[in-house]
Design a protein around this motif. Structure first.
Motif, PDB file in Angstrom:
ATOM      1  N   ARG A 304       0.657  -1.274   0.071  1.00 28.75           N
ATOM      2  CA  ARG A 304      -0.167  -0.011  -0.121  1.00 28.75           C
ATOM      3  C   ARG A 304       0.860   1.399   0.077  1.00 28.75           C
ATOM      4  NH1 ARG A 304      -3.626   0.693   5.330  1.00 28.75           N
ATOM      5  NH2 ARG A 304      -4.011   2.438   4.207  1.00 28.75           N
ATOM      6  N   SER A 305       0.357   2.078  -0.604  1.00 26.91           N
ATOM      7  CA  SER A 305       0.999   3.611  -0.569  1.00 26.91           C
ATOM      8  C   SER A 305       2.290   3.705  -1.076  1.00 26.91           C
ATOM      9  CB  SER A 305       1.024   4.036   0.912  1.00 26.91           C
ATOM     10  OG  SER A 305      -0.309   4.193   1.568  1.00 26.91           O
ATOM     11  N   ASN A 306       2.581   2.816  -2.129  1.00 25.51           N
ATOM     12  CA  ASN A 306       3.920   2.819  -2.646  1.00 25.51           C
ATOM     13  C   ASN A 306       4.023   2.581  -3.980  1.00 25.51           C
ATOM     14  OD1 ASN A 306       6.650   2.509  -2.510  1.00 25.51           O
ATOM     15  ND2 ASN A 306       6.796   0.329  -2.213  1.00 25.51           N
TER      16      ASN A 306
ATOM     17  N   THR B 131       9.055  -4.841   2.274  1.00 31.31           N
ATOM     18  CA  THR B 131       9.098  -3.288   2.097  1.00 31.31           C
ATOM     19  C   THR B 131       9.689  -2.755   3.226  1.00 31.31           C
ATOM     20  OG1 THR B 131       6.961  -3.752   1.226  1.00 31.31           O
ATOM     21  CG2 THR B 131       7.509  -1.364   1.281  1.00 31.31           C
ATOM     22  N   GLU B 138       8.054  -4.390   6.629  1.00 31.43           N
ATOM     23  CA  GLU B 138       6.835  -4.813   6.315  1.00 31.43           C
ATOM     24  C   GLU B 138       7.183  -6.308   5.444  1.00 31.43           C
ATOM     25  OE1 GLU B 138       2.719  -2.871   5.679  1.00 31.43           O
ATOM     26  OE2 GLU B 138       3.741  -3.593   3.550  1.00 31.43           O
ATOM     27  N   VAL B 157       0.061 -10.074   6.232  1.00 34.77           N
ATOM     28  CA  VAL B 157       0.874  -9.097   6.327  1.00 34.77           C
ATOM     29  C   VAL B 157       1.341  -9.225   7.681  1.00 34.77           C
ATOM     30  CG1 VAL B 157      -0.842  -7.462   6.714  1.00 34.77           C
ATOM     31  CG2 VAL B 157       1.375  -6.816   6.001  1.00 34.77           C
ATOM     32  N   SER B 176      11.271  -0.331  -1.216  1.00 40.29           N
ATOM     33  CA  SER B 176      11.468   0.682  -0.216  1.00 40.29           C
ATOM     34  C   SER B 176      10.165   1.683  -0.368  1.00 40.29           C
ATOM     35  CB  SER B 176      12.489   1.381  -0.068  1.00 40.29           C
ATOM     36  OG  SER B 176      12.433   2.501   0.824  1.00 40.29           O
ATOM     37  N   ARG B 177       9.718   2.278   0.692  1.00 38.84           N
ATOM     38  CA  ARG B 177       8.339   3.015   0.462  1.00 38.84           C
ATOM     39  C   ARG B 177       9.135   4.651   0.669  1.00 38.84           C
ATOM     40  NH1 ARG B 177       4.946  -0.507   3.595  1.00 38.84           N
ATOM     41  NH2 ARG B 177       3.189  -0.732   2.578  1.00 38.84           N
ATOM     42  N   GLN B 275      -3.462  -0.874  11.418  1.00 37.06           N
ATOM     43  CA  GLN B 275      -4.586  -1.717  11.155  1.00 37.06           C
ATOM     44  C   GLN B 275      -4.627  -3.103  11.911  1.00 37.06           C
ATOM     45  OE1 GLN B 275      -6.628  -1.391   8.305  1.00 37.06           O
ATOM     46  NE2 GLN B 275      -7.891  -2.926   9.293  1.00 37.06           N
ATOM     47  N   LEU B 292     -10.943   0.878   9.491  1.00 38.19           N
ATOM     48  CA  LEU B 292      -9.761   0.989   8.392  1.00 38.19           C
ATOM     49  C   LEU B 292      -8.735   1.985   8.858  1.00 38.19           C
ATOM     50  CD1 LEU B 292     -12.209   0.791   5.231  1.00 38.19           C
ATOM     51  CD2 LEU B 292     -10.486  -1.041   6.308  1.00 38.19           C
ATOM     52  N   ALA B 293      -7.439   1.733   8.643  1.00 35.77           N
ATOM     53  CA  ALA B 293      -6.434   2.431   9.081  1.00 35.77           C
ATOM     54  C   ALA B 293      -5.813   3.019   7.955  1.00 35.77           C
ATOM     55  CB  ALA B 293      -5.059   1.687   9.368  1.00 35.77           C
ATOM     56  N   ASN B 294      -5.732   4.511   8.040  1.00 36.86           N
ATOM     57  CA  ASN B 294      -5.405   5.214   6.985  1.00 36.86           C
ATOM     58  C   ASN B 294      -3.778   6.107   7.160  1.00 36.86           C
ATOM     59  OD1 ASN B 294      -7.761   5.552   5.459  1.00 36.86           O
ATOM     60  ND2 ASN B 294      -8.749   6.256   7.279  1.00 36.86           N
ATOM     61  N   PRO B 295      -2.952   5.186   7.367  1.00 32.66           N
ATOM     62  CA  PRO B 295      -1.691   5.942   7.462  1.00 32.66           C
ATOM     63  C   PRO B 295      -1.160   6.586   6.263  1.00 32.66           C
ATOM     64  CG  PRO B 295      -1.361   3.569   6.819  1.00 32.66           C
ATOM     65  CD  PRO B 295      -2.714   3.712   6.923  1.00 32.66           C
ATOM     66  N   ASP B 296      -1.557   6.523   5.163  1.00 30.88           N
ATOM     67  CA  ASP B 296      -1.275   7.496   4.099  1.00 30.88           C
ATOM     68  C   ASP B 296      -1.470   8.772   4.288  1.00 30.88           C
ATOM     69  OD1 ASP B 296      -3.755   5.896   3.648  1.00 30.88           O
ATOM     70  OD2 ASP B 296      -4.290   7.618   2.333  1.00 30.88           O
ATOM     71  N   GLN B 297      -2.475   9.014   5.358  1.00 34.91           N
ATOM     72  CA  GLN B 297      -2.853  10.410   5.531  1.00 34.91           C
ATOM     73  C   GLN B 297      -2.021  11.003   6.711  1.00 34.91           C
ATOM     74  OE1 GLN B 297      -7.119  10.649   6.584  1.00 34.91           O
ATOM     75  NE2 GLN B 297      -7.432   9.673   4.413  1.00 34.91           N
ATOM     76  N   GLY B 302       3.397   6.400   4.461  1.00 34.51           N
ATOM     77  CA  GLY B 302       2.168   5.866   4.033  1.00 34.51           C
ATOM     78  C   GLY B 302       1.653   4.613   4.569  1.00 34.51           C
TER      79      GLY B 302
END
Lengths: 391, 407
Positions: A304-306, B131, B138, B157, B176-177, B275, B292-297, B302
């Motif tokens: 996600r988000s990547n 990741t 992760e 996950v 990587s993110r 999450q 639902l988690a929103n870590p991107d915010q 993210g």
């Protein structure tokens, strides 16, 4: 009475103060602050020099001094002819031209002026170092050569590289490798000859290298004037503002002429070397290939988000685009909250064409419903999709 | 002359002492990240290459040092006349060129052979996506036919610990993110950089059950040194049990307990980023919606670790802090291979729970693991890691009770 040196330093002081005032008025923020600080410091330095040279009277020997006939300024030989005033004048002209044309010309003029100022000063200083011209010349070389030679070599290399790059940009993609091979073979052949014949005259080697360098530079100049070959530019959203991904067969049918623009296609070669997956359209079937996974895949797991790079390959006749559906996003339009589908897509890819596609899924698959999962699909090919799982 | 020798004795002794300390530092018995103790096929391939190279280089070094010392002592200046000066000795020069060339060719052939052997992926039996982000890893397991008999049907996950079946060729897809990280479990394989936008592969295979630790080896920011990792190898049966544990349905906290209050606290304070699969809320009308988690915010990367099965892991916060007490940790790390799986699958039991570490983390995470140059500093409105949530001790009690049940 003001001496020559004190006039120069007084002028420098006045100019720096004036510059600081003008700069301070015209420039704001940190640029203005730094400029004023620099110019004020220069004014202070000039002022100090002014005091020193005035006190010392330019270090001139008084007429009454015993060595007045040999030590006074009037007794010194006149300066030898120098090319640096001419270069400096050229720099000033270039400065004016640059001010009204391109910043790069202006910057080049600054470099020319700075270089000529340094060279001129060192030459003038060295000529007054002693009464022996030979010693003065050697002194100048000792000081200026460590600066001059690396710069000249760097400039020479830059000119050669730039000329060679113009040649390569002029040649077609297929001719380029042959040019490289020919140049490489010539270099190896000459190097081998020079190494095998140590008695070869130095002049011959210098002549060959000079002719080769001139050949590269002149060919590069000719090819730069002729212009580079046509390089196809990949369309991006920066070129077009009407991009929109089509959703299904109905939309495709109603927009037959619609040319899609990729939203997130990466143009980086490095990205293309390691895609997370290849998505292939072949015989009307869409499948994915993942390194290490056995056989074709119909699901992909994407973090996600990547932003993730996927290579889309079309092996079918006709033009198709890969589209990614990443759920919906709530946006406010005319004070009303509406759900907008997160869609991104490639351009239309012709048969045997391929395109790197960068996709990002900001939400976990838990936010998707089983009957509307995140997916990669080709509009117009019903039933063909790669289901995407986002952990 | 004697005085000079005496004055040199002390520095020589000090130098010898330092050299001995450096040499002896390489003799640690309990070195979990020792590259000279391979525990899998790929690490063994590297070891089989590095040892001969190391020995050859050592012998060359000794010969060179011996020759230099011999020349220094035998031909030292005693006031004798300058010996005859000669220029060039072709046979010696050719010999001194050929010998290193042959050594390098020998090393090069085996290096290239090993590089190709390490890059082999066509017989992969299991795939895991890895990741990296500041400062944790992760791991997600795609649905696949491999990894175990019957395959993995529901994607998994997790974070901190990479759980793999032993004697299985596992292919890691590493990315990587945020910034570049580097994944390295020394006893199982070499390093592989995790680069944003690139999918890099690395193969691993563990000979037997056990835990193999590693460390991010690409400087990646403030807590780079605290970005650790561990690969946990389980036998086929135990791995199947682990997969079943990870995919089982969510078990809500029992009503009117401290854990139930913790669940509410989790939804209020933690679920914005973390999450927990299966966690739901029920509104006043009885409508149940998933949390639902929103870590991107909220997070620069993210993402934030999925805490669904936190207590099946032995560490948290980038494998930096132990969820197990030191005694339980020692017991697990030193467990014989045939007992390791059973012990690991117990997860964190109440008697082995290292509660203090988790409480400290919840109390003020950045104080425990530096994440910002200033307290709760944000980048574009987002945190780089877990912020200080200023939880009360009561809230921490409730959260700890809730999290202890997450397995």
């Amino acid at each position: 009475m003001l001496t020559t040196g004190s006039k120069l330093t007084l002028g420098g002081t006045a100019l720096s103060v004036l510059g600081a005032i003008v700069w301070g008025i015209t420039k704001g923020g940190s640029v203005g602050y730094v400029g004023v600080l620099g110019l004020t410091s220069a004014a202070a330095a000039f002022l100090l020099l002014f005091v020193v040279v005035t006190y010392l009277r330019d270090a001139n020997v008084p007429p009454s001094a015993p060595d007045a006939l040999t030590g006074s300024a009037a007794a010194q030989p006149p300066p030898t002819p120098s090319m640096w005033p001419v270069v400096a004048a050229f720099g000033v002209g270039l400065l004016v031209v640059g001010a009204v044309t391109k910043p790069i010309v202006f910057k080049a003029a600054i470099v020319v002026l700075a270089a000529s100022a340094v060279e001129w000063m060192v030459q003038a200083w060295s000529e007054r170092a002693s009464s022996d011209p030979a010693y003065n010349a050697s002194l100048r070389k000792r000081i200026i050569h460590p600066l001059e030679l690396p710069v000249l070599v760097a400039v020479g290399v830059a000119v050669l590289v730039y000329s060679f790059s113009r040649i390569m940009l002029f040649l077609s993609k297929s001719d380029g490798p042959y040019a490289f091979i020919i140049v490489g073979v010539l270099i190896v052949a000459f190097a081998f000859t020079f190494a095998a014949r140590p008695t070869l005259k130095k002049g011959v080697i210098v002549a060959v290298c000079t002719v080769a360098a001139l050949g590269v530079v002149s060919t590069g100049a000719v090819m730069a004037i002729s212009g580079q070959r046509t390089i196809t530019k990949h369309p991006t959203t920066a070129d077009e503002d009407h991009s929109q991904c089509l959703r299904d067969a109905q939309q495709v049918a109603s927009n037959p002429e619609y040319e899609e623009i990729e939203h997130r296609a990466s143009q980086h070669v490095s990205a293309k070397s390691n895609p997370a997956a290849k998505v292939i359209l072949e015989n009307g079937q869409l499948h994915a290939e993942v390194v290490g996974a056995q056989g074709p895949q119909v699901t992909l797991t994407i973090a996600r988000s990547n932003p993730t790079n996927i290579l889309f390959i079309n092996r079918d006749s006709g033009e198709f685009r890969l589209t990614a559906y990443a759920g919906t996003d709530v946006q406010t339009v005319n004070d009303t909250q509406v759900k907008i589908e997160r869609l991104s897509c490639t351009t239309l890819i012709h048969k045997d064409g391929e395109q790197m596609f960068t996709v990002a899924f900001p939400k976990s698959s838990a936010a998707a419903t089983p009957d509307d999962p995140y997916r990669l699909f080709v509009p117009g090919l019903d039933g063909q999709q790669i289901t995407v799982y986002v952990p | 002359m004697k005085t000079v020798r005496r004055s040199l004795r002390r520095p020589a002794l000090a130098l010898g002492g330092i050299a001995a300390a450096v040499v002896l530092a390489g003799c640690a018995k309990n070195a979990p990240q020792d590259t000279f103790r391979p525990a899998g096929e790929n690490a063994r391939k590297i070891d089989n290459l590095q040892r001969p190279v190391f020995y050859t280089a050592g012998i060359v070094l000794l010969i060179v040092i011996a020759a230099v010392v011999f020349a220094m002592i035998k031909y030292r200046d005693r006031g004798q006349e300058m010996p005859e000066q000669t220029h060039g000795k072709p046979w010696l020069e050719i010999l001194l060129t050929i010998i290193p060339a042959v050594i390098l060719l020998f090393v090069g052939v085996f290096t290239v052979k090993t590089v190709f052997a390490l890059a082999k992926v066509d017989d992969t039996q299991c795939i895991v996506n890895v990741t990296g982000q500041q400062w944790w890893w992760e791991y997600d397991y795609p649905a696949q036919a491999g990894c175990m008999p019957g395959g993995i049907t529901t994607p998994i996950v997790t974070s901190g610990e990479l759980v793999i079946p032993d004697q299985t060729k596992v292919l890691l897809h590493i990315t990587s993110r945020d910034v570049i990280h580097s994944f390295w479990i020394p006893r199982l394989n070499g390093k592989r950089d995790a680069v944003p936008g690139r999918d890099q592969t690395l193969r691993m295979e563990a000979d037997q059950p056990g835990i193999y630790t590693g460390q991010c080896t690409e400087f990646c920011g403030l807590s780079h040194a605290r970005m650790r990792m561990a690969a946990v190898s389980l036998n086929a049966d135990d791995f199947g049990t682990w997969v079943a544990n990870q995919t089982k349905a969510y078990a809500p906290a029992e009503k009117d307990t401290l854990a139930a209050q913790g669940e509410t606290q989790f939804i209020t304070n933690c679920s914005r980023c973390h999450q927990v699969n299966g966690l739901t809320t029920t509104d006043a009308n009885g409508v149940v919606t998933p949390v639902l988690a929103n870590p991107d915010q909220y997070e620069v990367s993210g993402s934030a670790p999925n805490l669904t099965d936190l207590m099946t892991r032995t560490t948290f916060a980038g494998a930096t802090f132990d969820l197990l007490t030191p005694a339980c940790r020692e017991r697990l790390y030193n467990a014989p291979p045939d007992q390791f799986g059973k012990l690991y699958l117990q997860g964190v039991t109440p008697e082995c729970f290292n509660e203090g570490e988790l409480r400290d983390w919840l109390r003020n995470a950045p104080a425990k693991k530096p994440m910002y140059s200033a307290e709760n500093e944000k980048l574009d409105g987002k945190y780089r890691g877990m912020p200080n949530l200023n939880l009360t001790e009561n809230q921490i009690d409730q959260l700890v009770a809730y999290l202890l049940e997450r397995k």
